[in-house]
Design a protein around this motif. Structure first.
Motif, PDB file in Angstrom:
ATOM      1  N   ILE A   1       0.837  -1.207   0.000  1.00 16.10           N
ATOM      2  CA  ILE A   1       0.000   0.000   0.000  1.00 16.10           C
ATOM      3  C   ILE A   1       0.867   1.250   0.000  1.00 16.10           C
ATOM      4  O   ILE A   1       0.619   2.203  -0.749  1.00 16.10           O
ATOM      5  CB  ILE A   1      -0.946  -0.012   1.219  1.00 16.10           C
ATOM      6  CG1 ILE A   1      -1.990  -1.115   1.069  1.00 16.10           C
ATOM      7  CG2 ILE A   1      -1.635   1.346   1.395  1.00 16.10           C
ATOM      8  CD1 ILE A   1      -2.879  -1.299   2.285  1.00 16.10           C
ATOM      9  N   VAL A   2       1.897   1.253   0.828  1.00 15.34           N
ATOM     10  CA  VAL A   2       2.792   2.417   0.893  1.00 15.34           C
ATOM     11  C   VAL A   2       3.526   2.598  -0.427  1.00 15.34           C
ATOM     12  O   VAL A   2       3.685   3.729  -0.919  1.00 15.34           O
ATOM     13  CB  VAL A   2       3.785   2.259   2.058  1.00 15.34           C
ATOM     14  CG1 VAL A   2       4.853   3.348   2.008  1.00 15.34           C
ATOM     15  CG2 VAL A   2       3.049   2.316   3.389  1.00 15.34           C
TER      16      VAL A   2
ATOM     17  N   TRP B   1       7.447  10.110  -0.351  1.00 11.98           N
ATOM     18  CA  TRP B   1       7.392  10.390  -1.782  1.00 11.98           C
ATOM     19  C   TRP B   1       8.595  11.198  -2.277  1.00 11.98           C
ATOM     20  O   TRP B   1       8.770  11.388  -3.489  1.00 11.98           O
ATOM     21  CB  TRP B   1       6.129  11.185  -2.108  1.00 11.98           C
ATOM     22  CG  TRP B   1       6.003  12.484  -1.344  1.00 11.98           C
ATOM     23  CD1 TRP B   1       5.363  12.660  -0.155  1.00 11.98           C
ATOM     24  CD2 TRP B   1       6.538  13.765  -1.705  1.00 11.98           C
ATOM     25  NE1 TRP B   1       5.461  13.974   0.241  1.00 11.98           N
ATOM     26  CE2 TRP B   1       6.172  14.681  -0.685  1.00 11.98           C
ATOM     27  CE3 TRP B   1       7.269  14.234  -2.791  1.00 11.98           C
ATOM     28  CZ2 TRP B   1       6.531  16.026  -0.730  1.00 11.98           C
ATOM     29  CZ3 TRP B   1       7.637  15.573  -2.834  1.00 11.98           C
ATOM     30  CH2 TRP B   1       7.263  16.450  -1.810  1.00 11.98           C
ATOM     31  N   LEU B   2       9.444  11.652  -1.370  1.00 13.77           N
ATOM     32  CA  LEU B   2      10.511  12.581  -1.742  1.00 13.77           C
ATOM     33  C   LEU B   2      11.478  11.992  -2.769  1.00 13.77           C
ATOM     34  O   LEU B   2      11.815  12.634  -3.766  1.00 13.77           O
ATOM     35  CB  LEU B   2      11.275  13.012  -0.488  1.00 13.77           C
ATOM     36  CG  LEU B   2      10.462  13.720   0.598  1.00 13.77           C
ATOM     37  CD1 LEU B   2      11.335  13.972   1.822  1.00 13.77           C
ATOM     38  CD2 LEU B   2       9.896  15.026   0.077  1.00 13.77           C
ATOM     39  N   GLY B   3      11.938  10.769  -2.505  1.00 11.82           N
ATOM     40  CA  GLY B   3      12.907  10.162  -3.409  1.00 11.82           C
ATOM     41  C   GLY B   3      12.354   9.953  -4.803  1.00 11.82           C
ATOM     42  O   GLY B   3      13.025  10.250  -5.806  1.00 11.82           O
TER      43      GLY B   3
ATOM     44  N   VAL C   1      -0.550   6.086   5.957  1.00 10.62           N
ATOM     45  CA  VAL C   1      -0.661   7.468   5.484  1.00 10.62           C
ATOM     46  C   VAL C   1       0.605   8.258   5.823  1.00 10.62           C
ATOM     47  O   VAL C   1       1.096   9.047   5.008  1.00 10.62           O
ATOM     48  CB  VAL C   1      -1.908   8.140   6.094  1.00 10.62           C
ATOM     49  CG1 VAL C   1      -1.931   9.630   5.753  1.00 10.62           C
ATOM     50  CG2 VAL C   1      -3.178   7.468   5.589  1.00 10.62           C
ATOM     51  N   SER C   2       1.148   8.046   7.012  1.00  9.71           N
ATOM     52  CA  SER C   2       2.351   8.773   7.428  1.00  9.71           C
ATOM     53  C   SER C   2       3.550   8.416   6.558  1.00  9.71           C
ATOM     54  O   SER C   2       4.310   9.298   6.140  1.00  9.71           O
ATOM     55  CB  SER C   2       2.664   8.471   8.893  1.00  9.71           C
ATOM     56  OG  SER C   2       1.579   8.811   9.730  1.00  9.71           O
TER      57      SER C   2
ATOM     58  N   LEU D   1       6.738  11.569  16.307  1.00 11.36           N
ATOM     59  CA  LEU D   1       5.748  12.568  16.703  1.00 11.36           C
ATOM     60  C   LEU D   1       4.332  12.123  16.369  1.00 11.36           C
ATOM     61  O   LEU D   1       3.398  12.301  17.158  1.00 11.36           O
ATOM     62  CB  LEU D   1       6.056  13.906  16.025  1.00 11.36           C
ATOM     63  CG  LEU D   1       7.339  14.609  16.478  1.00 11.36           C
ATOM     64  CD1 LEU D   1       7.586  15.862  15.640  1.00 11.36           C
ATOM     65  CD2 LEU D   1       7.262  14.968  17.958  1.00 11.36           C
ATOM     66  N   ILE D   2       4.163  11.529  15.188  1.00  9.83           N
ATOM     67  CA  ILE D   2       2.825  11.072  14.784  1.00  9.83           C
ATOM     68  C   ILE D   2       2.347   9.946  15.700  1.00  9.83           C
ATOM     69  O   ILE D   2       1.189   9.917  16.132  1.00  9.83           O
ATOM     70  CB  ILE D   2       2.846  10.617  13.316  1.00  9.83           C
ATOM     71  CG1 ILE D   2       3.057  11.827  12.398  1.00  9.83           C
ATOM     72  CG2 ILE D   2       1.554   9.898  12.950  1.00  9.83           C
ATOM     73  CD1 ILE D   2       3.248  11.474  10.950  1.00  9.83           C
ATOM     74  N   ALA D   3       3.245   9.007  16.015  1.00 10.82           N
ATOM     75  CA  ALA D   3       2.865   7.890  16.881  1.00 10.82           C
ATOM     76  C   ALA D   3       2.471   8.371  18.273  1.00 10.82           C
ATOM     77  O   ALA D   3       1.533   7.841  18.883  1.00 10.82           O
ATOM     78  CB  ALA D   3       4.015   6.885  16.967  1.00 10.82           C
ATOM     79  N   LEU D   4       3.173   9.395  18.787  1.00  8.63           N
ATOM     80  CA  LEU D   4       2.900   9.875  20.135  1.00  8.63           C
ATOM     81  C   LEU D   4       1.707  10.825  20.197  1.00  8.63           C
ATOM     82  O   LEU D   4       0.988  10.858  21.202  1.00  8.63           O
ATOM     83  CB  LEU D   4       4.148  10.578  20.692  1.00  8.63           C
ATOM     84  CG  LEU D   4       5.394   9.690  20.883  1.00  8.63           C
ATOM     85  CD1 LEU D   4       6.564  10.529  21.372  1.00  8.63           C
ATOM     86  CD2 LEU D   4       5.097   8.553  21.863  1.00  8.63           C
TER      87      LEU D   4
END
Length: 308
Positions: free
Chosen positions: A116-117, A181-183, A174-175, A160-163
């Protein structure tokens, strides 16, 4: 010099035909047919692909033939740390739960998350990369956005997202897409800038061809091999990231078995009970190696320069 009459017989006058003059040549060349033909020549890559497909299929079969349902793992501390035997094929963990069911369900979860990612990063990265490289007015914006995101390690974002947001399958997927996508976008942008001002694209713009059509028809086909390679490499990278986050306690919820969570749980016991580490570690290694090698082989096969 005299001309032999037999030489004259080898030539004949062809009459002009307007219908035949308008006919065009036909080639049975197919890009994807040539891609698969070239890929099948690489026997080692084909063998590794078969290994990966067999692993995925067996992860479903294993849960069916297993003696314990992965959805109803009963905790029985009296059966903790039982070595692999005829009843518990992969042994039990510290809580007495069947390790066979956990390992194969975790394999499904990790591979599903990685696929999915990879697809999400591909769609987002290719879209942004095409616009970033082709539309000059957007170059400054996407460059600054890239620099802001890339200069901070991804592990900090995920922590940060997990916490602050939570830990679940959807949140992690989603995270990882949002910061992964940067690379892909950077590679696509650099290639688009190479092809953007070539003669056929200049001619298309002069004829009024819409931008989306130029990107999809004139430029995107040249990027297929790079996209395939990036997608193939994204899958083992995602599994490695999930494993790292789970090992640090920042991955999915503990009630959702993944390969990373199993490796994290095994870190305190693997010296005395190595099977807790060996089974998930072997699966992670197989998936990572197979996708890396198969992705490189398929990328080479998709490169038009390798087609005859």
């Amino acid at each position: 010099m005299a001309v032999n009459s037999n030489d004259d017989a080898r030539f004949k006058v062809v009459e002009y035909s307007p219908e035949k003059a308008e006919m065009i040549g036909y080639s049975n060349y197919s890009y994807w047919k040539s891609v698969f033909h070239n890929f099948l020549k690489k026997k080692s890559a084909v063998a590794l692909l078969i290994v990966f497909v067999a692993l995925v299929v067996f992860s479903f079969v294993a849960l069916v033939i297993g003696k314990y349902d992965y959805r109803n793992l009963v905790t029985d501390s009296s059966k903790g740390f039982i070595l692999p035997n005829s009843e518990f094929w992969f042994g039990t963990d510290n809580l007495g739960r069947d390790y066979w069911s956990q390992v194969w369900y975790a394999t499904q979860t990790s591979i599903k998350l990685a696929c999915i990612v990879a697809i999400g990063e591909c769609v987002l990265g290719v879209t942004i990369g095409l616009l970033w490289g082709y539309v000059r007015q957007l170059d400054r914006f996407f460059t600054e956005l890239y620099n802001v995101i890339d200069n901070i390690p991804q592990i900090i974002y995920m922590t940060l997202i997990a916490l602050m947001v939570g830990k679940s399958f959807t949140i992690m997927a989603v995270s990882l897409i949002a910061f992964g996508w940067l690379g892909m976008a950077r590679n696509i942008r650099n290639l688009v800038m190479m092809y953007r001002d070539r003669e056929y694209n200049l001619a298309s713009r002069c004829l009024g061809t819409p931008t989306y059509r130029i990107l999809l028809k004139n430029i995107l086909p040249y990027l297929i091999s790079v996209i395939i390679l990036r997608v193939a490499l994204s899958i083992p990278r995602t599994i490695s990231m999930e494993t790292t986050l789970s090992y640090l306690g920042l991955g999915l919820d503990i009630n959702t078995p993944t390969l990373g969570i199993l490796l994290r749980n095994a870190r305190s016991y693997f010296l005395n009970y190595p099977y807790l580490l060996v089974f998930p570690a072997v699966i992670v290694s197989v998936v990572t190696i197979t996708f890396y090698l198969v992705g490189n082989a398929f990328s080479d096969a998709a490169d038009p320069r390798n087609h005859v």
